[in-house]
Design a protein around this motif. Structure first.
Motif, PDB file in Angstrom:
ATOM      1  N   ILE A   1       5.552   4.027   0.456  1.00  0.00           N
ATOM      2  CA  ILE A   1       4.572   2.942   0.484  1.00  0.00           C
ATOM      3  C   ILE A   1       5.165   1.653   1.051  1.00  0.00           C
ATOM      4  O   ILE A   1       4.567   1.017   1.931  1.00  0.00           O
ATOM      5  CB  ILE A   1       4.013   2.676  -0.938  1.00  0.00           C
ATOM      6  CG1 ILE A   1       3.406   3.967  -1.511  1.00  0.00           C
ATOM      7  CG2 ILE A   1       2.988   1.552  -0.921  1.00  0.00           C
ATOM      8  CD1 ILE A   1       2.284   4.554  -0.707  1.00  0.00           C
TER       9      ILE A   1
ATOM     10  N   ARG B   1       5.555   1.264   4.889  1.00  0.00           N
ATOM     11  CA  ARG B   1       4.237   1.234   5.536  1.00  0.00           C
ATOM     12  C   ARG B   1       3.554  -0.111   5.314  1.00  0.00           C
ATOM     13  O   ARG B   1       2.902  -0.646   6.196  1.00  0.00           O
ATOM     14  CB  ARG B   1       3.368   2.389   5.014  1.00  0.00           C
ATOM     15  CG  ARG B   1       3.743   3.726   5.644  1.00  0.00           C
ATOM     16  CD  ARG B   1       3.199   4.910   4.865  1.00  0.00           C
ATOM     17  NE  ARG B   1       3.506   6.166   5.522  1.00  0.00           N
ATOM     18  CZ  ARG B   1       4.689   6.763   5.528  1.00  0.00           C
ATOM     19  NH1 ARG B   1       5.718   6.198   4.904  1.00  0.00           N
ATOM     20  NH2 ARG B   1       4.879   7.909   6.156  1.00  0.00           N
TER      21      ARG B   1
ATOM     22  N   VAL C   1      -2.881   1.819   1.885  1.00  0.00           N
ATOM     23  CA  VAL C   1      -1.858   2.601   1.185  1.00  0.00           C
ATOM     24  C   VAL C   1      -2.302   2.937  -0.247  1.00  0.00           C
ATOM     25  O   VAL C   1      -2.021   4.032  -0.746  1.00  0.00           O
ATOM     26  CB  VAL C   1      -0.473   1.902   1.192  1.00  0.00           C
ATOM     27  CG1 VAL C   1       0.106   1.878   2.583  1.00  0.00           C
ATOM     28  CG2 VAL C   1      -0.534   0.499   0.617  1.00  0.00           C
TER      29      VAL C   1
END
Lengths: 260, 279
Positions: free
Chosen positions: A143, A146, A217
């Motif tokens: 996560i 990103r 996300v």
């Protein structure tokens, strides 16, 4: 009647829980000192995937929107004999509004949906669970890079969008419709303020970058791990992110330019 | 004869995993009710039972991916439900888990999948990582497939590659989630042998969750049979296979009907077919 109120209350509680979960989710993903040796290559890879691969759609959209702005602007401005203000009009429209907003909407559709689908599929195929069992926190490994990639890329893409938009407007306004090139650039230079116009646009796209990537996300991580669940999560990402961008744009514009 | 579920595991005493009076609910539905299970160190312990009885959930509880509503889950002395996030990740580095789907990272080739835990948890030089990865792949018969992507592997090969990854760090505990499901007989035979061989050679503790009776009984030192949220029988493979307990016998012998009904609860046939109402 009571049932409807209860259902409304239940929906409200669910929404609050989801907001709380997403807040804790982001906190756990970002609350750590970055390890450059491990996270650096992961971040570079995500910047390529999220940012570089979005370049084509941003470039093409930016050029066309700049060209359309020039055409429309020229038609209106010639009525008042002020077509030399075309550069100023295009630049301010792109830097203040269209650059950050359209880039964020395109980013939500292109990169946000891809992020949600990728993370959702990793969950459905137990890749996130296996990472946890190997002793690696997927929030940090999957996560976090990103999220930061989205945070860095969206403002950069917005600036690129505005720049190619101005070039598209120049091609239509100056090269095709015959507006004076010197007036086009000098009016733009005189009227565009670095702080008020350029930086406010960048601040807007930074906020949009955080919100769009956070939604993308989180929706991927929180998805029901089935094909239908991933499909719904991807749709939710695009819808929620687009609405959030448009709503926040109004608030930010009111704060920055509305003398609130 | 398989004993009643009193967790009097005779090989216990040096337990690696100790689950005591554990209850786990999904919403209002209890998945486990006051379950007590001992997993002895260095042995292969099987958790068996019909589909949907929470066997995989039990592995996730041991791994700390789920938290029980009540009770204690000790893994090598660590009370898993009470550990903080970072402590939990540290404890997990001593565990390996083979997921039912393999769960290989689809963006990495087989070699990098196996090297992943080594890169994350150790500072070994690259040539040593290479040696270890190739040794683990050799053990599962996939040294020649190290360059392949997971999408290029058959189901059985993916399971074996995932097994190589699960044992990459020589963990103290390896958990196998339905390792035989969906395997052709040859692959199944290989995996059956591998679990036993690796357990004996590496000296770790193994938990095998499965409903494949013969394969599991052939390698397990001790078997727990779970159903309806509780342990319904336990013992050595011979004891469980020859159990007189009706529910254990029904499962181990594959009888379609018995104490565990074949039919999902429903209104009577007469009511459904002649009542004329659509449910």
């Amino acid at each position: 009647m009571i049932d409807r109120i209860a259902a409304l209350g239940s929906k409200g509680l669910e929404t609050l829980q989801a907001l709380g979960r997403s807040g804790m989710f982001l906190f756990h993903a970002l609350w750590a000192l970055p390890n450059v040796r491990v996270n650096g290559p992961l971040l570079v890879r995500q910047i390529f995937s999220v940012g570089v691969l979005s370049l084509i759609i941003i470039l093409v959209s930016g050029v066309f929107i700049g060209m359309v702005l020039a055409l429309q602007g020229y038609n209106i401005l010639t009525r008042y004999g002020s077509e030399q203000a075309l550069g100023q009009m295009v630049a301010l429209t792109l830097l203040r509004e269209l650059g950050p907003v359209v880039t964020a909407l395109l980013f939500a559709g292109r990169a946000g949906s891809a992020l949600t689908a990728e993370i959702g599929l990793m969950k459905a195929t137990e890749q996130l669970a296996s990472m946890e069992m190997i002793g690696v926190d997927p929030l940090r490994r999957i996560i976090s890079p990103r999220f930061w990639a989205g945070f860095y890329c969206l403002p950069t893409l917005a600036v690129i969008f505005s720049a190619v938009g101005v070039l598209g407007a120049y091609a239509v306004g100056v090269v095709w419709l015959g507006v004076d090139g010197g007036s086009f650039w000098s009016n733009m230079q005189n009227s565009v303020e670095w702080g008020e116009d350029v930086m406010n646009g960048v601040i807007k796209s930074l906020v949009f970058g955080i919100v769009v990537t956070w939604i993308a996300v989180f929706q991927g991580y929180d998805t029901v791990p089935t094909s239908e669940g991933i499909s719904r999560a991807t749709t939710r990402t695009v819808v929620y992110a687009s609405l959030a961008v448009l709503g926040l744009d109004f608030i930010l514009t009111a704060v920055m330019f509305g003398e609130l | 004869m398989a004993s009643q579920p009193q967790s009097d595991n005779p090989v216990a005493g040096n337990d690696y995993v100790r689950i005591t009076d554990m209850t786990f609910m999904r919403g209002e539905r209890p998945i486990f009710k006051d379950v007590t299970i001992r997993i002895p160190r260095g042995k292969v312990t099987a958790i068996m039972g019909p589909s949907g009885t929470g066997k995989t959930t039990l592995l996730r509880l041991i791994g700390g991916q789920l938290r029980p509503d009540r009770g204690e889950i000790l893994v090598d002395g660590h009370n898993i439900p009470r550990l903080g996030r970072q402590e939990l990740f540290r404890v997990r580095s001593k565990m390996g888990m083979l997921f039912q789907s393999g769960a290989l990272f689809t963006d990495l080739p087989v070699y990098e999948n196996v090297a992943f835990p080594l890169r994350v948890h150790t500072d070994l030089p690259e040539d040593m990582i290479r040696d270890i990865v190739l040794m683990k792949l050799q053990a599962v018969g996939l040294r020649g497939a190290s360059h392949l992507m997971p999408s290029e592997l058959s189901g059985g090969m993916a399971r074996r590659a995932a097994l190589a990854r699960a044992i990459a760090l020589d963990p103290d505990l390896v958990m196998y989630d339905e390792p035989f499901a969906g395997q052709d007989p040859m692959s199944m035979g290989v995996v059956v042998q591998l679990i036993r061989l690796l357990n004996d050679a590496l000296g770790h503790t193994s938990i095998v969750v499965s409903h494949d009776v013969q394969e599991t009984a052939s390698i397990a030192d001790y078997i727990y049979v779970v159903s309806g949220g509780e342990v319904i029988g336990e013992g050595s493979p011979d004891e469980v296979l020859n159990s007189d307990l009706p529910r254990v016998r029904q499962f181990m012998q594959g009888l379609p009907d018995g104490p565990v009904p074949f039919h999902y609860p429903a209104p009577s046939v007469e009511q459904d077919f002649l009542g004329g109402e659509q449910s």
